[in-house]
Scaffold this motif. Structure first.
Motif, PDB file in Angstrom:
ATOM      1  N   ARG A 106     -36.339  30.785 -46.735  1.00 15.71           N
ATOM      2  CA  ARG A 106     -35.643  29.937 -48.340  1.00 15.71           C
ATOM      3  C   ARG A 106     -35.382  28.502 -48.168  1.00 15.71           C
ATOM      4  NH1 ARG A 106     -38.739  31.588 -51.575  1.00 15.71           N
ATOM      5  NH2 ARG A 106     -36.704  30.508 -53.248  1.00 15.71           N
ATOM      6  N   THR A 107     -34.745  28.414 -46.550  1.00 15.55           N
ATOM      7  CA  THR A 107     -34.837  26.610 -45.931  1.00 15.55           C
ATOM      8  C   THR A 107     -35.511  26.342 -45.371  1.00 15.55           C
ATOM      9  OG1 THR A 107     -33.392  27.175 -44.787  1.00 15.55           O
ATOM     10  CG2 THR A 107     -32.183  26.570 -46.819  1.00 15.55           C
ATOM     11  N   ILE A 167     -29.685  20.077 -37.984  1.00 12.85           N
ATOM     12  CA  ILE A 167     -31.107  21.617 -38.769  1.00 12.85           C
ATOM     13  C   ILE A 167     -31.131  22.316 -37.827  1.00 12.85           C
ATOM     14  CG2 ILE A 167     -32.084  19.002 -39.774  1.00 12.85           C
ATOM     15  CD1 ILE A 167     -34.397  19.195 -37.597  1.00 12.85           C
ATOM     16  N   TRP A 182     -32.989  15.827 -47.656  1.00 15.90           N
ATOM     17  CA  TRP A 182     -33.630  17.079 -49.167  1.00 15.90           C
ATOM     18  C   TRP A 182     -34.962  16.868 -49.336  1.00 15.90           C
ATOM     19  CZ3 TRP A 182     -32.826  21.661 -47.049  1.00 15.90           C
ATOM     20  CH2 TRP A 182     -31.430  22.590 -46.629  1.00 15.90           C
ATOM     21  N   VAL A 197     -31.942  26.445 -40.535  1.00 17.36           N
ATOM     22  CA  VAL A 197     -33.141  26.133 -41.205  1.00 17.36           C
ATOM     23  C   VAL A 197     -33.284  27.701 -40.989  1.00 17.36           C
ATOM     24  CG1 VAL A 197     -33.298  24.107 -42.355  1.00 17.36           C
ATOM     25  CG2 VAL A 197     -34.874  24.837 -40.164  1.00 17.36           C
ATOM     26  N   ASP A 198     -34.287  28.224 -41.807  1.00 16.51           N
ATOM     27  CA  ASP A 198     -35.375  29.137 -41.686  1.00 16.51           C
ATOM     28  C   ASP A 198     -36.964  29.520 -41.317  1.00 16.51           C
ATOM     29  OD1 ASP A 198     -33.321  31.080 -42.627  1.00 16.51           O
ATOM     30  OD2 ASP A 198     -34.173  30.255 -44.525  1.00 16.51           O
ATOM     31  N   THR A 212     -38.103  22.741 -42.759  1.00 10.98           N
ATOM     32  CA  THR A 212     -38.092  21.777 -42.690  1.00 10.98           C
ATOM     33  C   THR A 212     -39.810  21.089 -42.370  1.00 10.98           C
ATOM     34  OG1 THR A 212     -38.927  20.836 -40.355  1.00 10.98           O
ATOM     35  CG2 THR A 212     -36.596  21.322 -41.010  1.00 10.98           C
ATOM     36  N   ASN A 248     -38.258  26.761 -55.529  1.00  5.83           N
ATOM     37  CA  ASN A 248     -36.959  26.953 -55.109  1.00  5.83           C
ATOM     38  C   ASN A 248     -36.663  27.258 -53.580  1.00  5.83           C
ATOM     39  OD1 ASN A 248     -36.085  26.091 -57.595  1.00  5.83           O
ATOM     40  ND2 ASN A 248     -35.659  28.432 -58.414  1.00  5.83           N
ATOM     41  N   VAL A 249     -37.476  26.587 -52.822  1.00  4.66           N
ATOM     42  CA  VAL A 249     -37.558  26.507 -51.474  1.00  4.66           C
ATOM     43  C   VAL A 249     -37.070  25.421 -51.107  1.00  4.66           C
ATOM     44  CG1 VAL A 249     -39.087  26.983 -49.305  1.00  4.66           C
ATOM     45  CG2 VAL A 249     -39.326  28.608 -51.012  1.00  4.66           C
ATOM     46  N   ARG A 250     -36.117  25.393 -50.824  1.00  2.00           N
ATOM     47  CA  ARG A 250     -35.617  24.251 -49.794  1.00  2.00           C
ATOM     48  C   ARG A 250     -35.759  23.658 -48.992  1.00  2.00           C
ATOM     49  NH1 ARG A 250     -29.035  22.880 -49.297  1.00  2.00           N
ATOM     50  NH2 ARG A 250     -29.582  21.476 -50.539  1.00  2.00           N
ATOM     51  N   VAL A 251     -36.660  22.351 -48.677  1.00  6.74           N
ATOM     52  CA  VAL A 251     -36.939  21.353 -47.328  1.00  6.74           C
ATOM     53  C   VAL A 251     -36.799  20.234 -47.486  1.00  6.74           C
ATOM     54  CG1 VAL A 251     -39.319  20.420 -46.735  1.00  6.74           C
ATOM     55  CG2 VAL A 251     -39.427  22.548 -48.312  1.00  6.74           C
ATOM     56  N   LEU A 252     -36.346  20.122 -45.975  1.00  6.97           N
ATOM     57  CA  LEU A 252     -35.627  18.901 -45.299  1.00  6.97           C
ATOM     58  C   LEU A 252     -37.212  18.172 -44.818  1.00  6.97           C
ATOM     59  CD1 LEU A 252     -32.737  20.091 -43.274  1.00  6.97           C
ATOM     60  CD2 LEU A 252     -32.708  18.532 -45.062  1.00  6.97           C
TER      61      LEU A 252
END
Length: 200
Positions: A56-57, A124, A99, A127-128, A59, A81-85
């Motif tokens: 869900r998160t 970071i 983000w 993150v997943d 890079t 709605n997948v949060r990306v750095l």
């Protein structure tokens, strides 16, 4: 330095330079229609990886020039709605992260970067999943970058241990590449047709 070690180091440098030139030329020769086809295939593989891992998160990066095209995947991530750095290049060949909200500013080296608040590279690790650019990878998990060391430094500074996948073209997966002590191996690779996992 031991003359034998020095010779090995010199051979590794030459091999890396030759591989980078080979990959650069091969990517530059890809026709626009084929790039479009590969972008769609790569997007499907990246989405599959995210779904397999339940991430869900993560890079990722905004592709530049002839790099495997991540633009469609980044658009999918925002909608899902997948949060990306995304990385932000700093002086001294270091990375910060921000983000992805869809906005872009031009950063160092002319690379498109998000304009939001910056996170330090060491922050970071929670993150997943990490998706990182690469020139090439080998079947042992060796990642060859472009020689500036941005991502090796970032990976070396991680506090956590998320899975790290290099994003490359199919032809960029080699049976063997030279690996220096500072080269951080990756968990796997994503190509337009394959998800690879290594015993790094």
């Amino acid at each position: 330095m031991n003359p034998m070690l020095n010779a090995m180091s010199s051979d590794a440098r030459v091999a890396k330079i030759e591989t980078r030139s080979e990959v650069r030329a091969r990517r530059a020769a890809v026709e626009p229609q084929e790039r479009t086809r590969r972008r769609g295939l790569l997007t499907a593989q990246l989405v599959e990886l995210v779904e397999q891992t339940g991430a869900r998160t993560l890079t990722a990066y905004a592709s530049l020039g002839s790099e495997p095209d991540t633009s469609e995947f980044l658009a999918w991530a925002r909608e899902a709605n997948v949060r990306v750095l995304l990385p932000v290049a700093l002086p001294g060949h270091r990375l910060a992260w921000a983000w992805d909200d869809g906005s872009r500013v031009e950063g160092l080296h002319g690379i498109s970067e998000p304009g939001g608040a910056r996170l330090d590279a060491s922050e970071i690790g929670d993150v997943d999943l990490m998706l990182v650019p690469a020139c090439a990878v080998d079947e042992r998990g060796t990642r060859l970058g472009w020689g500036l060391g941005y991502f090796d430094r970032a990976l070396g500074e991680l506090r956590g241990h998320p899975p790290v996948f290099a994003v490359v073209d199919d032809e960029d997966v080699y049976s063997w590449l030279p690996r220096d002590p500072h080269d951080v191996p990756v968990t796997g690779a994503v190509t337009p047709t394959r998800l690879l996992r290594f015993n790094a």
